[in-house]
Design an enzyme around this catalytic site. Structure first.
Site, PDB file in Angstrom:
ATOM      1  N   GLY A  44       0.829  -1.195   0.000  1.00 54.10           N
ATOM      2  CA  GLY A  44       0.000   0.000   0.000  1.00 54.10           C
ATOM      3  C   GLY A  44       0.864   1.246   0.000  1.00 54.10           C
ATOM      4  N   GLY A  57      -0.371   4.544   0.246  1.00 51.42           N
ATOM      5  CA  GLY A  57      -1.038   5.749   0.748  1.00 51.42           C
ATOM      6  C   GLY A  57      -0.194   6.379   1.842  1.00 51.42           C
ATOM      7  N   PHE A 104     -13.881  21.330  12.365  1.00 52.28           N
ATOM      8  CA  PHE A 104     -14.343  20.082  11.757  1.00 52.28           C
ATOM      9  C   PHE A 104     -15.280  19.378  12.730  1.00 52.28           C
ATOM     10  CE2 PHE A 104     -13.281  17.324   8.121  1.00 52.28           C
ATOM     11  CZ  PHE A 104     -12.770  18.274   7.246  1.00 52.28           C
ATOM     12  N   GLN A 135     -18.112   3.934   8.423  1.00 52.79           N
ATOM     13  CA  GLN A 135     -18.636   5.297   8.463  1.00 52.79           C
ATOM     14  C   GLN A 135     -19.280   5.707   7.140  1.00 52.79           C
ATOM     15  OE1 GLN A 135     -15.876   8.958   8.619  1.00 52.79           O
ATOM     16  NE2 GLN A 135     -16.877   8.912  10.610  1.00 52.79           N
ATOM     17  N   HIS A 170     -20.319   8.912   5.171  1.00 51.15           N
ATOM     18  CA  HIS A 170     -20.055  10.348   5.166  1.00 51.15           C
ATOM     19  C   HIS A 170     -21.324  11.068   4.736  1.00 51.15           C
ATOM     20  CE1 HIS A 170     -18.238  14.198   4.317  1.00 51.15           C
ATOM     21  NE2 HIS A 170     -17.087  13.784   4.789  1.00 51.15           N
ATOM     22  N   LEU A 172     -16.843  12.147  -2.586  1.00 53.25           N
ATOM     23  CA  LEU A 172     -16.718  12.948  -1.372  1.00 53.25           C
ATOM     24  C   LEU A 172     -16.779  14.451  -1.652  1.00 53.25           C
ATOM     25  CD1 LEU A 172     -15.972  13.130   1.680  1.00 53.25           C
ATOM     26  CD2 LEU A 172     -13.587  13.180   0.951  1.00 53.25           C
ATOM     27  N   GLU A 208     -16.078  17.541   4.429  1.00 52.19           N
ATOM     28  CA  GLU A 208     -16.662  18.172   5.601  1.00 52.19           C
ATOM     29  C   GLU A 208     -16.102  19.584   5.793  1.00 52.19           C
ATOM     30  OE1 GLU A 208     -16.615  15.410   8.843  1.00 52.19           O
ATOM     31  OE2 GLU A 208     -16.606  17.002  10.328  1.00 52.19           O
ATOM     32  N   ARG A 255     -19.900  12.610  12.043  1.00 52.41           N
ATOM     33  CA  ARG A 255     -20.501  12.121  10.808  1.00 52.41           C
ATOM     34  C   ARG A 255     -21.619  11.121  11.030  1.00 52.41           C
ATOM     35  NH1 ARG A 255     -14.697  11.609   7.708  1.00 52.41           N
ATOM     36  NH2 ARG A 255     -14.474  13.845   7.334  1.00 52.41           N
ATOM     37  N   HIS A 273     -17.806   5.470   3.460  1.00 50.95           N
ATOM     38  CA  HIS A 273     -16.623   6.316   3.406  1.00 50.95           C
ATOM     39  C   HIS A 273     -15.398   5.734   4.084  1.00 50.95           C
ATOM     40  CE1 HIS A 273     -14.317   9.975   3.160  1.00 50.95           C
ATOM     41  NE2 HIS A 273     -14.275  10.132   4.460  1.00 50.95           N
ATOM     42  N   ARG A 309     -15.187   7.519  13.474  1.00 54.08           N
ATOM     43  CA  ARG A 309     -13.996   8.360  13.382  1.00 54.08           C
ATOM     44  C   ARG A 309     -14.376   9.822  13.190  1.00 54.08           C
ATOM     45  NH1 ARG A 309     -11.487  10.726   9.261  1.00 54.08           N
ATOM     46  NH2 ARG A 309     -12.493   9.553   7.578  1.00 54.08           N
ATOM     47  N   SER A 317      -8.179  10.744  10.290  1.00 49.00           N
ATOM     48  CA  SER A 317      -7.699   9.603   9.498  1.00 49.00           C
ATOM     49  C   SER A 317      -6.340   9.882   8.878  1.00 49.00           C
ATOM     50  CB  SER A 317      -8.698   9.234   8.413  1.00 49.00           C
ATOM     51  OG  SER A 317      -8.873  10.302   7.525  1.00 49.00           O
TER      52      SER A 317
END
Lengths: 235, 577
Positions: free
Chosen positions: B18, B20, B123, B236, B238, B248, B251, B282, B348, B390, B395
């Site tokens: 991965g 990310g 947020f 979750q 969103h 998306l 937020e 959320r 999400h 979350r 995240s």
């Protein structure tokens, strides 16, 4: 939502079967608000599983699905079919070797990026907290950091096609992004790299890169500022 | 099949699956120490879906108002509906501020205050403006910056490789086997340490903000290796997914002041979370939206409501939220400067995942027994930092912070240990998967099965759940698993075989989806993102605990581990916003 009939002509190349690329036309039905990526998915999922293309985020940020549609470089995921009508001509990005169908070899593209030292170079001691950077200083580089490395610019650049050594618009834009970052101390190193016949001087201000950029980054303008910086620096 | 039959054999200290934020941050940590780090990813690193994150990364810098680590900790615990493990949350908030400064020192172009410091915005669920942001492309710039740093430190990249099996025996990891998407063929990656940073599993739903790549491959591999998954039922939704597309809309829009309105033009959040309104967490906002829709107050009685940015004005929208503006315009032809944007809840974020301890070591039971050499971080993992829900911007902070922590522990492990032996036939599992698809009867295609799974997950496993729907879903999954046995692929080629990859991904989706449903069926309470209409109350007496689920002899079996509640001031209490 209405269904519409589409004729999608796709440049196919299956390396294990085909000697050279050839066109194949698919007649399919899709919803009238479909994107080019929806069309490719429809073909791949329901008509011909052998079709190969890259895609991931389908929200214009990952840069996977740049390809040529009716002569223009676009992100397939964000481009509505109705922009081109019902006759589509889809082909891979120009100037790169085709691996299969719409998938091209981007290794040279990423290798060029690496050549310009695409990372912040800091010689001074790090502050305890953040570097102070004014909104105006950030503004210098803000738009250039939008680049998603989709390669649409390089594939649209006539200076890049005949010359594999040319750094190309994406790598040069990245050079700009760091040279003009108020926190960076590596300008001299980078300017030396781009001050080359295959660096900024190979850019002939054709503006194709700007037109092709899905993020609407004023690449040619930034490359011109980079050229100016090279000149200033060598005086 | 023996080692020699692999197309290639690689021997590398740390192999990270991965690319990310979690994977790259871990790779950077290992590479900086001088050890060899390889990132194996199904996409080019900058294509990873961390780049899709928009609104910000949480850290109590207190740049624009007062803030504290304690407040960040409490907000996270309350947001989690008290299921988060408090030792993990504490470690997290203690590291979070440094993570952001370190990013800034790497060159992240954070948006700035007038005096040149990192700007912060409010947020949902955070009691102070804590989201450090770069317009609404924060994930994009963090991802690209980490990639740049990895290039600088000579991280090895194996881009466009699909991992097909983990090599784990006797609770020791020795590497993995991956399919070279570009050229075909199986590669063995023999490693001292393996990190699973494969992201979330939102692609099990039809309406999702997740990328095509987010098929939960890591969690499926772990399940296949006989190891458990944790809290998979917590997913979750969103509140502001672009209608129909699920894409998306950050937020950050609400952080900047946007409203959510129903068919009557009401800011209906006043009826659900009067104090926090649109900036409630959320789970709360998504439930409110779905309730409005279910009770006929969606726009025109339909299945969406509006995100309204108009009052923010053109200048603010274009300077702070340009991506959101473009997305709404591009995909729904909605100009957010002039008109409200249709939105609906979208699958999400995966709170559940691969169970791990505070050192990010994968654990195999409720007692915390470690699988040596195997690590996990980011959305694929479940430490559990986010518990049952979350908070936004936690995240990216999670992925980066625990990515770094994972990298540090992996480095230490690599220095102290030799390479474990590979199994005698390391290729068998991976080759078996490919052979089955290449010799499959082809009576079924993967796409229709996947679409049925996704449509039904959206229908039966959404914001509101109940026993009947979930039992129906379980039946559908079993049937689809049966049908999957008859899947064949059209494409028998080696090079860039997308048909093969999508079929392999479907096997993963069908595998972990069953765990999600079983976990949700067993959990007879409502907590955070898991809301059961038939058990609408949180039940701390029976359910303040984490689900662990294994696949054994074709069945899902479960055990439970206690949630870590260590501080008297953070004891579970009623959750109101």
């Amino acid at each position: 939502m209405a269904q519409i009939d589409i004729q999608a002509k796709i440049l196919r190349y299956q390396p294990e079967k085909d000697e050279k690329p050839h066109w194949q036309t698919f007649a399919i039905q899709v919803a009238d608000d479909s994107t080019i990526l929806d069309v490719l998915n429809e073909i791949h999922w329901r008509h011909d599983g052998t079709l190969a293309y890259r895609r991931s985020c389908r929200s214009s940020i990952c840069g996977s699905c740049a390809m040529k549609v009716n002569g223009r470089n676009v992100l397939a995921c964000e481009t509505p079919v109705h922009r081109f009508g019902t006759k589509l001509k889809v082909e891979p990005l120009s100037g790169f070797q085709i691996i299969k169908d719409l998938v091209v070899d981007l290794e040279p593209f990423f290798a060029k990026l690496k050549r310009i030292k695409p990372y912040l170079i800091v010689d001074k001691p790090l502050p305890d907290k953040e570097f102070v950077q004014s909104p105006a200083q950030l503004e210098q580089i803000g738009e250039s950091t939008l680049c998603i490395l989709c390669a649409a610019c390089s594939a649209a650049c006539p200076s890049s096609w005949p010359n594999q050594e040319y750094l190309g618009p994406a790598a040069l834009l990245k050079a700009y992004r760091f040279v003009f970052d108020s926190r960076d101390d590596g300008a001299d190193q980078r300017l030396e790299i781009v001050n080359d016949k295959n660096g900024v001087w190979r850019c002939h201000t054709i503006f194709n890169c700007m037109e092709a950029c899905p993020k609407k980054i004023k690449i040619t303008e930034y490359l011109s500022r980079l050229k100016l910086k090279v000149v200033e620096n060598s005086l | 099949m023996k080692i020699e039959q692999a197309r290639k054999y690689h021997k590398i200290d740390a192999v990270i699956v991965g690319a990310g934020l979690a994977g790259l941050r871990a790779a950077l940590e290992v590479a900086r120490s001088g050890l060899a780090a390889a990132v194996v990813s199904k996409v080019y690193p900058t294509r990873s879906h961390s780049g899709g994150a928009q609104g910000g990364i949480a850290a109590a810098l207190a740049n624009v108002s007062e803030d504290s680590l304690d407040a960040h900790m409490f907000d996270t615990i309350k947001g989690s509906d008290y299921l988060a493990d408090q030792d993990i949350v504490e470690h997290f908030v203690n590291e979070a501020v440094n993570t952001v400064y370190e990013f800034e020192h790497m060159g992240v172009p954070f948006s700035r205050t007038a005096d040149g410091r990192i700007n912060q915005r409010p947020f949902g669920g955070h009691s102070a403006p804590r989201a450090c942001f770069a317009q609404d492309i924060t994930g994009h710039v963090l991802l690209h910056t980490l990639y740049e740093q990895c290039l600088k430190h000579n991280v090895l990249f194996f881009s466009e490789f699909q991992v097909l099996s983990l090599l784990v025996q006797n609770d020791v990891a020795s590497g993995l086997v991956a399919w070279d998407i570009r050229e075909g063929g199986l590669h063995i990656f023999h490693a001292k340490t393996v990190l699973l940073a494969t992201g979330g599993y939102g692609r099990a739903w039809k309406v999702t903000s997740n990328a095509h790549a987010n098929t939960g491959d890591g969690v499926a591999l772990v399940l296949e290796a006989g190891l458990p998954l944790e809290d998979m039922e917590f997913v979750q939704f969103h509140p502001t997914g672009l209608y129909k597309h699920g894409i998306l809309l950050s937020e950050a829009a609400r952080g900047e002041g946007a409203y959510i309105i129903n068919d009557r033009g009401e800011r209906f959040m006043k009826n659900y979370a009067a104090a926090k309104m649109e900036l409630a967490p959320r789970d709360v906002v998504s439930r409110a939206e779905q309730t409005e829709i279910n009770e006929g107050r969606g726009i025109g009685g339909r299945d969406y409501v509006y995100l309204d940015l108009r009052h923010l004005g053109r200048e603010k929208i274009l300077s702070r939220l340009p991506q959101i503006h473009d997305l709404a315009l591009n995909y729904l032809k909605a100009d957010s400067i002039k008109e409200p944007v249709p939105i609906q809840p979208t699958a999400h974020y995966s709170m559940g995942g691969i169970p791990a301890n505070i050192r990010t070591e994968v654990i195999k039971d409720a007692a915390g027994t470690v699988v040596r050499g195997l690590y996990t971080a980011g959305e694929a993992s479940c430490l559990s930092l986010h518990g049952a829900n979350r908070l936004g911007t936690n995240s990216m902070q999670d992925a980066a912070t625990f990515g770094r922590i994972a990298g540090a522990h992996m480095t230490e492990f690599c220095r102290q240990n030799v390479f474990a032996d590979l199994p005698t036939k390391p290729l068998d599992v991976a080759q078996g998967k490919i052979d089955r698809l290449w010799s499959g009867s082809g009576l079924e295609r993967h796409a229709p099965i996947r679409e049925e799974l996704q449509e039904n997950m959206t229908k039966h496993m959404g914001v509101f759940r109940n026993q009947d729907d979930m039992l129906r879903m379980l039946g559908i999954i079993k049937e689809l698993q049966e049908r999957y046995r008859k899947v064949g692929v059209d494409d028998r080629g080696q090079a860039f075989n997308l048909d093969l990859i999508e079929a392999l991904e479907l096997e993963n989706l069908l595998s972990f989806a069953e765990v999600i449903v079983e976990g949700a069926l067993a959990r007879k309470e409502s907590r955070g993102a898991h809301f059961r209409s038939d058990f609408p109350k949180r039940d701390d007496a029976n359910w303040l605990k984490h689900t662990l689920a294994w696949r054994r002899d074709g069945k899902i079996v479960m055990d439970y581990g206690k949630a870590v509640v260590i501080y008297p001031q953070y004891q579970p209490q009623e959750r109101k916003y």
